[in-house]
Design an enzyme around this catalytic site. Structure first.
Site, PDB file in Angstrom:
ATOM      1  N   SER A 148     -29.432  15.323  59.186  1.00 48.44           N
ATOM      2  CA  SER A 148     -30.064  16.788  59.698  1.00 48.44           C
ATOM      3  C   SER A 148     -31.645  16.188  60.420  1.00 48.44           C
ATOM      4  O   SER A 148     -32.089  15.202  60.327  1.00 48.44           O
ATOM      5  CB  SER A 148     -30.368  17.452  58.246  1.00 48.44           C
ATOM      6  OG  SER A 148     -31.175  18.377  58.683  1.00 48.44           O
ATOM      7  N   TYR A 161     -32.822  19.792  49.536  1.00 45.91           N
ATOM      8  CA  TYR A 161     -31.993  19.396  50.830  1.00 45.91           C
ATOM      9  C   TYR A 161     -32.840  18.265  51.712  1.00 45.91           C
ATOM     10  O   TYR A 161     -32.287  17.514  52.323  1.00 45.91           O
ATOM     11  CB  TYR A 161     -32.007  20.560  51.691  1.00 45.91           C
ATOM     12  CG  TYR A 161     -30.957  20.548  52.878  1.00 45.91           C
ATOM     13  CD1 TYR A 161     -29.697  20.582  52.829  1.00 45.91           C
ATOM     14  CD2 TYR A 161     -31.533  20.226  54.052  1.00 45.91           C
ATOM     15  CE1 TYR A 161     -28.591  20.430  54.088  1.00 45.91           C
ATOM     16  CE2 TYR A 161     -30.807  20.069  55.204  1.00 45.91           C
ATOM     17  CZ  TYR A 161     -29.553  20.292  55.174  1.00 45.91           C
ATOM     18  OH  TYR A 161     -28.589  20.117  56.140  1.00 45.91           O
TER      19      TYR A 161
END
Length: 256
Positions: A148, A161
């Site tokens: 990410s 996350y």
């Protein structure tokens, strides 16, 4: 492109496991691999993967759905076993399944933290272990982890996350260091700001959406289709000398 160059991207006869294959990025990657010739094990939890299966089969691929929760470590062996039982082996693993929980750090429930780590990191490690053992024995294999932009940055209100995606990038490099000499390439794709369920809250926030778009040189959110080419590249022999790389597919976000 010359014929022998096209063949470097050919996945005919290869078998790929794709987690989170029921929708979004996972579906697009799975269908893209099928288009390149791969057969598929489609791993899904809450969402059905029947649409993904139908799209893959329409392209001439064979596909099997494995419905399971990747957060349950005891079920992960079943995924690899399904690939061996159905197609006789495993050539490509795409660790795509992921979740996000949004809350300020002081309010971030420990249960949310643990759930995110179980899905986004712990399942990735265990599936890499299981697939890696098989791939090392056969002397070849491709593992693609989905990282990410938050493998590089801190984000806002997503501590779990962010921690998980930093760890995925580090794990990718660690495994590449051990397995590259054994014929197994471990790399990652770091999608930029993509138009998916995970970013719906951001896209619905006019201020944050504007701030994000202003930083993307391409001037748009990414789409599922934007990951297909990079995934085929990392799954194919065209990337045989790439090891431990985190490939940003971000419209230029990291340049700004």
């Amino acid at each position: 492109m010359k014929p022998h160059q096209r063949n470097r991207f050919d996945l005919q006869g290869r078998t790929a496991v794709v987690t989170g294959a029921g929708r979004g990025l996972g579906q697009a990657i799975a269908v893209g691999l099928a288009e390149a010739g791969a057969n598929l094990i489609l791993v899904t939890n809450r969402s059905s993967a029947e649409e993904t299966k139908a799209k893959a089969e329409a392209l001439g691929a064979k596909a099997r759905i494995v419905q399971t929760d990747v957060a349950d470590r005891s079920k992960l062996t079943d995924i690899i076993d399904a690939s061996v039982e159905t197609f006789g082996g495993l050539d490509i693993l795409v660790n795509n399944a992921g979740i996000i929980r949004r809350a300020p750090a002081v309010e971030h429930a420990y249960s949310d933290w643990q759930e995110v780590l179980d899905v986004n990191l712990n399942s990735v490690f265990v599936l890499c272990q299981l697939a890696g053992e098989l791939m090392i024995e056969q002397g070849r294999g491709k593992i693609i982890n989905i990282a990410s932009m938050l493998s590089y940055q801190g984000g806002i209100n997503v501590p779990g996350y962010t921690a998980s995606k930093h760890a995925v990038a580090g794990l990718t490099k660690a495994l590449a260091n051990e397995w590259a000499s054994k014929g197994v390439q471990v790399n990652a794709i770091a999608p930029g700001y993509m138009s998916t369920d995970n970013t719906e809250a951001l896209r619905n926030d006019p201020v944050r959406s504007r701030q994000i778009l202003e930083r993307i040189p391409a001037g748009r959110w990414g789409s599922d289709e934007d990951l297909i080419g990079p995934a085929i590249f990392l799954a194919s022999s065209a990337s045989d000398y790439m090891n431990g790389h985190v490939l940003c597919v971000d419209g230029g976000w990291m340049n700004r």
